[in-house]
Scaffold this active site. Sequence first.
Site, PDB file in Angstrom:
ATOM      1  N   GLU A 168      -3.127-114.649  57.953  1.00  0.00           N
ATOM      2  CA  GLU A 168      -3.612-115.849  57.400  1.00  0.00           C
ATOM      3  C   GLU A 168      -5.045-115.815  56.472  1.00  0.00           C
ATOM      4  O   GLU A 168      -6.023-115.169  57.324  1.00  0.00           O
ATOM      5  CB  GLU A 168      -3.443-116.998  58.065  1.00  0.00           C
ATOM      6  CG  GLU A 168      -3.968-118.496  57.484  1.00  0.00           C
ATOM      7  CD  GLU A 168      -3.602-119.508  58.469  1.00  0.00           C
ATOM      8  OE1 GLU A 168      -2.980-119.688  59.297  1.00  0.00           O
ATOM      9  OE2 GLU A 168      -4.071-120.681  57.845  1.00  0.00           O
ATOM     10  N   LYS A 205       5.812-117.853  68.217  1.00  0.00           N
ATOM     11  CA  LYS A 205       4.603-117.203  67.422  1.00  0.00           C
ATOM     12  C   LYS A 205       3.303-117.374  68.414  1.00  0.00           C
ATOM     13  O   LYS A 205       3.176-118.593  68.751  1.00  0.00           O
ATOM     14  CB  LYS A 205       4.311-117.551  66.096  1.00  0.00           C
ATOM     15  CG  LYS A 205       3.236-117.209  65.270  1.00  0.00           C
ATOM     16  CD  LYS A 205       3.229-117.616  63.941  1.00  0.00           C
ATOM     17  CE  LYS A 205       2.919-118.791  63.057  1.00  0.00           C
ATOM     18  NZ  LYS A 205       1.702-119.413  63.679  1.00  0.00           N
ATOM     19  N   ASP A 210       5.802-122.130  66.935  1.00  0.00           N
ATOM     20  CA  ASP A 210       4.452-121.746  67.565  1.00  0.00           C
ATOM     21  C   ASP A 210       4.306-122.226  68.955  1.00  0.00           C
ATOM     22  O   ASP A 210       4.640-123.345  69.582  1.00  0.00           O
ATOM     23  CB  ASP A 210       3.483-122.723  66.721  1.00  0.00           C
ATOM     24  CG  ASP A 210       2.744-121.954  65.581  1.00  0.00           C
ATOM     25  OD1 ASP A 210       2.927-120.528  65.521  1.00  0.00           O
ATOM     26  OD2 ASP A 210       2.447-122.526  64.419  1.00  0.00           O
ATOM     27  N   GLU A 212      -1.044-116.854  68.529  1.00  0.00           N
ATOM     28  CA  GLU A 212      -2.180-116.439  67.684  1.00  0.00           C
ATOM     29  C   GLU A 212      -3.178-115.622  68.394  1.00  0.00           C
ATOM     30  O   GLU A 212      -3.605-116.020  69.461  1.00  0.00           O
ATOM     31  CB  GLU A 212      -3.122-117.569  67.120  1.00  0.00           C
ATOM     32  CG  GLU A 212      -2.262-118.542  66.301  1.00  0.00           C
ATOM     33  CD  GLU A 212      -3.069-119.733  65.708  1.00  0.00           C
ATOM     34  OE1 GLU A 212      -4.361-120.046  65.882  1.00  0.00           O
ATOM     35  OE2 GLU A 212      -2.572-120.719  64.998  1.00  0.00           O
ATOM     36  N   ASP A 229       2.749-125.193  64.273  1.00  0.00           N
ATOM     37  CA  ASP A 229       1.948-126.258  65.198  1.00  0.00           C
ATOM     38  C   ASP A 229       0.964-126.979  63.862  1.00  0.00           C
ATOM     39  O   ASP A 229       0.179-128.048  64.391  1.00  0.00           O
ATOM     40  CB  ASP A 229       0.970-125.815  66.340  1.00  0.00           C
ATOM     41  CG  ASP A 229      -0.054-124.527  65.661  1.00  0.00           C
ATOM     42  OD1 ASP A 229      -0.126-124.232  64.498  1.00  0.00           O
ATOM     43  OD2 ASP A 229      -0.800-124.067  66.422  1.00  0.00           O
ATOM     44  N   SER A 230       1.164-126.747  62.620  1.00  0.00           N
ATOM     45  CA  SER A 230       0.846-127.574  61.611  1.00  0.00           C
ATOM     46  C   SER A 230       1.425-128.907  61.835  1.00  0.00           C
ATOM     47  O   SER A 230       1.002-129.690  61.088  1.00  0.00           O
ATOM     48  CB  SER A 230       1.002-126.904  60.331  1.00  0.00           C
ATOM     49  OG  SER A 230       2.105-126.539  60.024  1.00  0.00           O
TER      50      SER A 230
HETATM   51  O1  KIV Z   1       1.377-123.790  62.019  1.00  0.00           O
HETATM   52  C1  KIV Z   1       1.865-123.195  60.640  1.00  0.00           C
HETATM   53  O2  KIV Z   1       2.190-123.993  59.793  1.00  0.00           O
HETATM   54  C2  KIV Z   1       1.516-121.784  60.765  1.00  0.00           C
HETATM   55  C3  KIV Z   1       1.447-121.357  59.366  1.00  0.00           C
HETATM   56  C4  KIV Z   1       0.504-121.550  58.427  1.00  0.00           C
HETATM   57  C5  KIV Z   1       1.499-119.763  59.449  1.00  0.00           C
HETATM   58  O3  KIV Z   1       0.995-121.235  61.714  1.00  0.00           O
END
Ligand code: KIV
Length: 272
Positions: free
Chosen positions: A190, A121, A91, A123, A52-53
């Site tokens: 992280e 993924k 994510d 969180e 989600d980056s």
């Molecule tokens: O969204 C992302 O890029 C991440 C990584 C930093 C692990 O969750």
Amino acid sequence: MSTYTEDQRKVTTHRLSEMKARGEKIAMLTAYDFSMAKLIDEAGMDVILVGDSASNVMAGNITTLPITLDQMIYHAKSVVKGVKRALVVVDLPFGSYQGNSKEALASAIRIMKESHAEAVKMEGGAEIRESIERVLCAGIPVMGHLGLTPQSINKFGTYAVRAKEEAEAEKLVADAKLLEEIGCFALVLEKIPAQLATRVAAEVSIPVIGIGAGGGVDGQVLVMHDMLGINKGFSPRFLRRYADLSTVINDAVAHYIDDVKTRDFPNDKEQY
Ligand code: KIV
């Protein structure tokens, strides 16, 4: 040049646990589009994370919070089409799984059905246990994410290193064990002290992938734009830059502009 590309077998969650068992480090990198995913896969990456980056590096938002499930699915679909070997993990975006476990399952199912990715993924630890369990019950592999979880940035108020204090460190260890126990196939840690990350990797049997968590874990993940030097405004201590693409791109684009303005491009051979 990668040394791992001879093994063209598809990477699965099972293969990642075999890698941990034999002490082979796992390489993971983010990607958000077809062309970059194809290049990254061809280089021999083990895991590609549609992070989600994307909210930051693709959409220009300050945090990861604004990205939507539809937008994550769009990125994931594009990535999956470019990948033959790597495991593709996506994510679940902020707001698509924290409300309740049914919502989490519906979001994860949309990602799997519409993008054809292989895992999601999420969180958080004990507070989202029910949501993770429900997703796992549907046969969807889940990668956990603890430590500095960017979707909680408004609660933390800072991107500083997490779990430096004993209470937070002990909760993180307990959460990691919980994620292992309920069936997560791997875990991202992280921006936490290296010593703590090393302890977690030793105490759980699932692969632990670190970002800013030192070298004592089972693998590493970075954000592609950061490690390729596309985004030079972000320089945390843990980031190693493997290229200076912003300079390469700037120079190439300036050269092109110059060629157009000076009528050098196109020349006789570059026309019909
Ligand atoms: O969204 C992302 O890029 C991440 C990584 C930093 C692990 O969750």
